[in-house]
Design a protein around this motif. Structure first.
Motif, PDB file in Angstrom:
ATOM      1  N   GLU A 134       1.014  -1.232  -0.025  1.00  0.00           N
ATOM      2  CA  GLU A 134      -0.126  -0.004   0.023  1.00  0.00           C
ATOM      3  C   GLU A 134       0.865   1.470  -0.076  1.00  0.00           C
ATOM      4  O   GLU A 134       0.294   2.261  -0.341  1.00  0.00           O
ATOM      5  CB  GLU A 134      -1.159   0.133   1.217  1.00  0.00           C
ATOM      6  N   VAL A 135       2.207   1.123   0.298  1.00  0.00           N
ATOM      7  CA  VAL A 135       2.830   2.151   0.651  1.00  0.00           C
ATOM      8  C   VAL A 135       3.514   2.727  -0.880  1.00  0.00           C
ATOM      9  O   VAL A 135       4.063   2.154  -1.674  1.00  0.00           O
ATOM     10  CB  VAL A 135       4.242   1.990   1.282  1.00  0.00           C
ATOM     11  N   LYS A 136       3.389   4.165  -1.244  1.00  0.00           N
ATOM     12  CA  LYS A 136       3.976   4.590  -2.396  1.00  0.00           C
ATOM     13  C   LYS A 136       5.308   5.459  -2.259  1.00  0.00           C
ATOM     14  O   LYS A 136       6.135   5.627  -3.070  1.00  0.00           O
ATOM     15  CB  LYS A 136       2.881   5.592  -3.240  1.00  0.00           C
ATOM     16  N   GLU A 137       5.276   6.025  -1.081  1.00  0.00           N
ATOM     17  CA  GLU A 137       6.348   7.035  -0.688  1.00  0.00           C
ATOM     18  C   GLU A 137       6.812   7.108   0.768  1.00  0.00           C
ATOM     19  O   GLU A 137       5.843   7.069   1.476  1.00  0.00           O
ATOM     20  CB  GLU A 137       5.962   8.487  -1.249  1.00  0.00           C
ATOM     21  N   ILE A 138       8.032   7.053   0.993  1.00  0.00           N
ATOM     22  CA  ILE A 138       8.638   6.883   2.411  1.00  0.00           C
ATOM     23  C   ILE A 138       9.479   8.216   2.546  1.00  0.00           C
ATOM     24  O   ILE A 138      10.522   8.532   1.801  1.00  0.00           O
ATOM     25  CB  ILE A 138       9.534   5.629   2.667  1.00  0.00           C
ATOM     26  N   ILE A 139       9.080   8.994   3.602  1.00  0.00           N
ATOM     27  CA  ILE A 139       9.742  10.276   3.872  1.00  0.00           C
ATOM     28  C   ILE A 139      10.715  10.228   4.926  1.00  0.00           C
ATOM     29  O   ILE A 139      10.363   9.691   6.014  1.00  0.00           O
ATOM     30  CB  ILE A 139       8.741  11.346   4.147  1.00  0.00           C
ATOM     31  N   LEU A 140      11.919  10.271   4.675  1.00  0.00           N
ATOM     32  CA  LEU A 140      13.038  10.185   5.854  1.00  0.00           C
ATOM     33  C   LEU A 140      13.009  11.443   6.624  1.00  0.00           C
ATOM     34  O   LEU A 140      13.618  12.423   5.947  1.00  0.00           O
ATOM     35  CB  LEU A 140      14.168   9.681   5.405  1.00  0.00           C
ATOM     36  N   ALA A 141      12.607  11.526   7.975  1.00  0.00           N
ATOM     37  CA  ALA A 141      12.569  12.898   8.563  1.00  0.00           C
ATOM     38  C   ALA A 141      13.294  12.533   9.618  1.00  0.00           C
ATOM     39  O   ALA A 141      12.957  12.729  10.757  1.00  0.00           O
ATOM     40  CB  ALA A 141      11.030  13.230   8.889  1.00  0.00           C
ATOM     41  N   LEU A 142      14.653  12.217   9.519  1.00  0.00           N
ATOM     42  CA  LEU A 142      15.619  12.242  10.703  1.00  0.00           C
ATOM     43  C   LEU A 142      16.305  13.565  10.832  1.00  0.00           C
ATOM     44  O   LEU A 142      16.383  14.400   9.945  1.00  0.00           O
ATOM     45  CB  LEU A 142      16.822  10.935  10.634  1.00  0.00           C
ATOM     46  N   GLY A 143      16.996  13.659  12.099  1.00  0.00           N
ATOM     47  CA  GLY A 143      17.710  14.981  12.161  1.00  0.00           C
ATOM     48  C   GLY A 143      19.001  15.028  11.254  1.00  0.00           C
ATOM     49  O   GLY A 143      19.473  13.907  11.047  1.00  0.00           O
ATOM     50  N   ALA A 144      19.418  16.185  11.010  1.00  0.00           N
ATOM     51  CA  ALA A 144      20.722  16.366  10.447  1.00  0.00           C
ATOM     52  C   ALA A 144      21.915  16.113  11.268  1.00  0.00           C
ATOM     53  O   ALA A 144      23.109  17.137  11.179  1.00  0.00           O
ATOM     54  CB  ALA A 144      20.387  17.481   9.525  1.00  0.00           C
ATOM     55  N   THR A 145      21.928  15.102  12.099  1.00  0.00           N
ATOM     56  CA  THR A 145      23.311  14.786  12.704  1.00  0.00           C
ATOM     57  C   THR A 145      23.947  13.693  12.125  1.00  0.00           C
ATOM     58  O   THR A 145      23.385  13.072  11.283  1.00  0.00           O
ATOM     59  CB  THR A 145      22.754  14.348  14.276  1.00  0.00           C
ATOM     60  N   VAL A 146      24.980  13.330  12.500  1.00  0.00           N
ATOM     61  CA  VAL A 146      25.761  12.337  11.958  1.00  0.00           C
ATOM     62  C   VAL A 146      25.089  11.037  12.089  1.00  0.00           C
ATOM     63  O   VAL A 146      24.808  10.237  11.042  1.00  0.00           O
ATOM     64  CB  VAL A 146      27.371  12.177  12.786  1.00  0.00           C
ATOM     65  N   GLU A 147      24.604  10.823  13.323  1.00  0.00           N
ATOM     66  CA  GLU A 147      23.816   9.469  13.359  1.00  0.00           C
ATOM     67  C   GLU A 147      22.466   9.524  12.434  1.00  0.00           C
ATOM     68  O   GLU A 147      22.242   8.379  11.870  1.00  0.00           O
ATOM     69  CB  GLU A 147      23.484   9.090  14.959  1.00  0.00           C
ATOM     70  N   GLY A 148      21.898  10.772  12.336  1.00  0.00           N
ATOM     71  CA  GLY A 148      20.455  10.799  11.687  1.00  0.00           C
ATOM     72  C   GLY A 148      21.091  10.420  10.194  1.00  0.00           C
ATOM     73  O   GLY A 148      20.382   9.733   9.481  1.00  0.00           O
ATOM     74  N   VAL A 149      21.976  11.215   9.911  1.00  0.00           N
ATOM     75  CA  VAL A 149      22.603  10.840   8.223  1.00  0.00           C
ATOM     76  C   VAL A 149      22.770   9.593   7.807  1.00  0.00           C
ATOM     77  O   VAL A 149      22.405   8.886   7.129  1.00  0.00           O
ATOM     78  CB  VAL A 149      23.389  11.914   7.925  1.00  0.00           C
ATOM     79  N   THR A 150      23.622   8.873   8.814  1.00  0.00           N
ATOM     80  CA  THR A 150      23.927   7.498   8.604  1.00  0.00           C
ATOM     81  C   THR A 150      22.887   6.539   8.797  1.00  0.00           C
ATOM     82  O   THR A 150      22.624   5.653   7.623  1.00  0.00           O
ATOM     83  CB  THR A 150      24.806   7.025   9.851  1.00  0.00           C
ATOM     84  N   THR A 151      21.820   6.909   9.536  1.00  0.00           N
ATOM     85  CA  THR A 151      20.645   6.100   9.651  1.00  0.00           C
ATOM     86  C   THR A 151      19.878   6.215   8.250  1.00  0.00           C
ATOM     87  O   THR A 151      19.192   5.290   7.935  1.00  0.00           O
ATOM     88  CB  THR A 151      19.888   6.355  10.807  1.00  0.00           C
ATOM     89  N   VAL A 164       9.871   1.635  -3.911  1.00  0.00           N
ATOM     90  CA  VAL A 164       8.850   2.928  -3.365  1.00  0.00           C
ATOM     91  C   VAL A 164       9.649   4.205  -3.474  1.00  0.00           C
ATOM     92  O   VAL A 164      10.856   4.249  -3.543  1.00  0.00           O
ATOM     93  CB  VAL A 164       8.322   2.718  -1.869  1.00  0.00           C
ATOM     94  N   LYS A 165       9.005   5.160  -3.751  1.00  0.00           N
ATOM     95  CA  LYS A 165       9.543   6.603  -3.840  1.00  0.00           C
ATOM     96  C   LYS A 165      10.451   6.787  -2.342  1.00  0.00           C
ATOM     97  O   LYS A 165       9.579   6.653  -1.227  1.00  0.00           O
ATOM     98  CB  LYS A 165       8.735   7.648  -4.012  1.00  0.00           C
ATOM     99  N   ILE A 166      11.775   7.266  -2.299  1.00  0.00           N
ATOM    100  CA  ILE A 166      12.213   7.510  -1.057  1.00  0.00           C
ATOM    101  C   ILE A 166      12.707   8.961  -0.949  1.00  0.00           C
ATOM    102  O   ILE A 166      13.459   9.345  -1.900  1.00  0.00           O
ATOM    103  CB  ILE A 166      13.340   6.684  -0.631  1.00  0.00           C
ATOM    104  N   THR A 167      12.021   9.807  -0.025  1.00  0.00           N
ATOM    105  CA  THR A 167      12.586  11.323  -0.230  1.00  0.00           C
ATOM    106  C   THR A 167      13.037  11.539   1.257  1.00  0.00           C
ATOM    107  O   THR A 167      12.990  10.998   2.438  1.00  0.00           O
ATOM    108  CB  THR A 167      11.282  12.019  -0.342  1.00  0.00           C
ATOM    109  N   ARG A 168      13.662  12.731   1.295  1.00  0.00           N
ATOM    110  CA  ARG A 168      14.223  13.293   2.881  1.00  0.00           C
ATOM    111  C   ARG A 168      13.535  14.635   3.082  1.00  0.00           C
ATOM    112  O   ARG A 168      13.537  15.171   1.814  1.00  0.00           O
ATOM    113  CB  ARG A 168      15.836  13.295   2.578  1.00  0.00           C
ATOM    114  N   VAL A 169      13.419  15.059   4.258  1.00  0.00           N
ATOM    115  CA  VAL A 169      12.888  16.349   4.620  1.00  0.00           C
ATOM    116  C   VAL A 169      13.984  17.466   3.978  1.00  0.00           C
ATOM    117  O   VAL A 169      15.185  17.053   3.997  1.00  0.00           O
ATOM    118  CB  VAL A 169      12.712  16.608   6.039  1.00  0.00           C
ATOM    119  N   GLY A 170      13.374  18.611   3.506  1.00  0.00           N
ATOM    120  CA  GLY A 170      14.411  19.412   2.974  1.00  0.00           C
ATOM    121  C   GLY A 170      15.270  20.186   4.050  1.00  0.00           C
ATOM    122  O   GLY A 170      15.013  20.172   5.389  1.00  0.00           O
ATOM    123  N   GLN A 171      16.344  20.491   3.705  1.00  0.00           N
ATOM    124  CA  GLN A 171      17.347  21.207   4.614  1.00  0.00           C
ATOM    125  C   GLN A 171      17.713  22.748   4.258  1.00  0.00           C
ATOM    126  O   GLN A 171      17.695  23.052   3.231  1.00  0.00           O
ATOM    127  CB  GLN A 171      18.678  20.481   4.753  1.00  0.00           C
TER     128      GLN A 171
END
Lengths: 197, 197
Positions: A134-151, A164-171
């Motif tokens: 059922e999923v079409k898009e997954i938004i990765l909304a982790l913090g812009a820390t080293v751990e967040g970006v690695t994850t 599926v479409k994979i996006t990241r929150v804008g910075q």
């Protein structure tokens, strides 16, 4: 200063995030002025919430029902999943009213130093949703820390096979932020993310 | 976000002094992570304190006993009384450990605009102490606001006939304070209160 009961209350408040001994005294003092109209209701609300709170087995949110209110809301967009690190992040996004999909709370970020590996992240419910197609898009909304970006990089690799479409929150520059006080990393990201005006 | 119980808790915390909706969410979230080790103890402490708290009939302090711990402490100096505006002021002074006499909490300052007259100030217990002839010095420790200064002048007039020493807390530059950021009133007071170095 005011007997063991009051001392104990001040000490418990002093352990809450953002509290020091002075602010704890201030809050306790303001409560003590209205014991019946404010302290008793707060005591009851704490007890009630402590009894009722559950971790949503579907997304990882904290709620008094399981599945949580958000997962139970059928008017949301099933095609959209937003991955966040903590319940606090979920609540902060939800307050904006800008997202009408569902969430997945990881409960942490990958951190070899802190001993947090992929098996510690709460991803199973998301995989179930992916399997239901059922999923079409997954938004990765982790913090812009080293751990967040690695994850986010690791999540990207994990999610790629599901097509599926994979996006990241804008910075970039936060609302109301002045460029002068921002760090170089944010300014660089803001330049990179520039758009036609 | 987390059901009516959690919403209610956030709203109650949001009404405490120094809290906004964001800090209330943050505190509630941190509590929800440890419902049994932190929320229930806090609920019980609130209930206990609400049940036990009394206004000390001798000095006006808030305590779980009446007379309060301070008034019950026989090792203090009976000759010294410190007049303060609020219980918060009393607690702040007591934290310093620099004062070993007894207190009198006025419960307010004279303010014609707010309709606070002499009859609204809690002075009767002090007059009792004066009649017992045990007081040698009264320290006026009210804030350096218009109302505070007016009240100190009025108190001075009231206390003069008792032939006790009447003093005022010193005024000047606060510890760690830089002159640059202080207001003119404080700087003028600091100059007036200058002492040999």
């Amino acid at each position: 200063m005011g007997g063991p009961e009051i001392e104990r209350l001040i000490s418990l408040f002093g352990k809450l995030p953002g509290f020091g001994p002075r602010s704890a005294r201030r809050v306790v003092l303001s409560l003590l002025k209205q014991p019946h109209s404010r302290m008793i209701p707060l005591a009851n609300a704490l007890e009630q919430a402590a009894k009722m709170v559950r971790i949503c087995s579907s997304c990882g949110n904290l709620d008094s029902s399981d599945p949580c209110q958000i997962c139970n809301d059928l008017n949301r967009n099933r095609e959209l999943i937003c991955i966040v690190e903590t319940v606090g992040d979920l609540w902060a996004l939800e307050k904006t009213g800008a997202f009408r999909g569902y969430y997945q709370v990881l409960g942490g970020t990958l951190s070899p130093l802190a001993g947090v590996g992929p098996e510690d992240l709460n991803l199973a419910p998301l995989l179930k949703r992916l399997k239901r197609n059922e999923v079409k898009e997954i938004i990765l909304a982790l913090g812009a820390t080293v751990e967040g970006v690695t994850t986010m990089h690791w999540l990207y690799d994990q999610l790629l096979p599901w097509h599926v479409k994979i996006t990241r929150v804008g910075q970039g520059i936060p609302m109301g932020g002045s460029l002068e006080i921002l760090d170089e990393g944010t300014l660089t990201a803001a330049l990179t993310a520039r758009r036609p005006a």
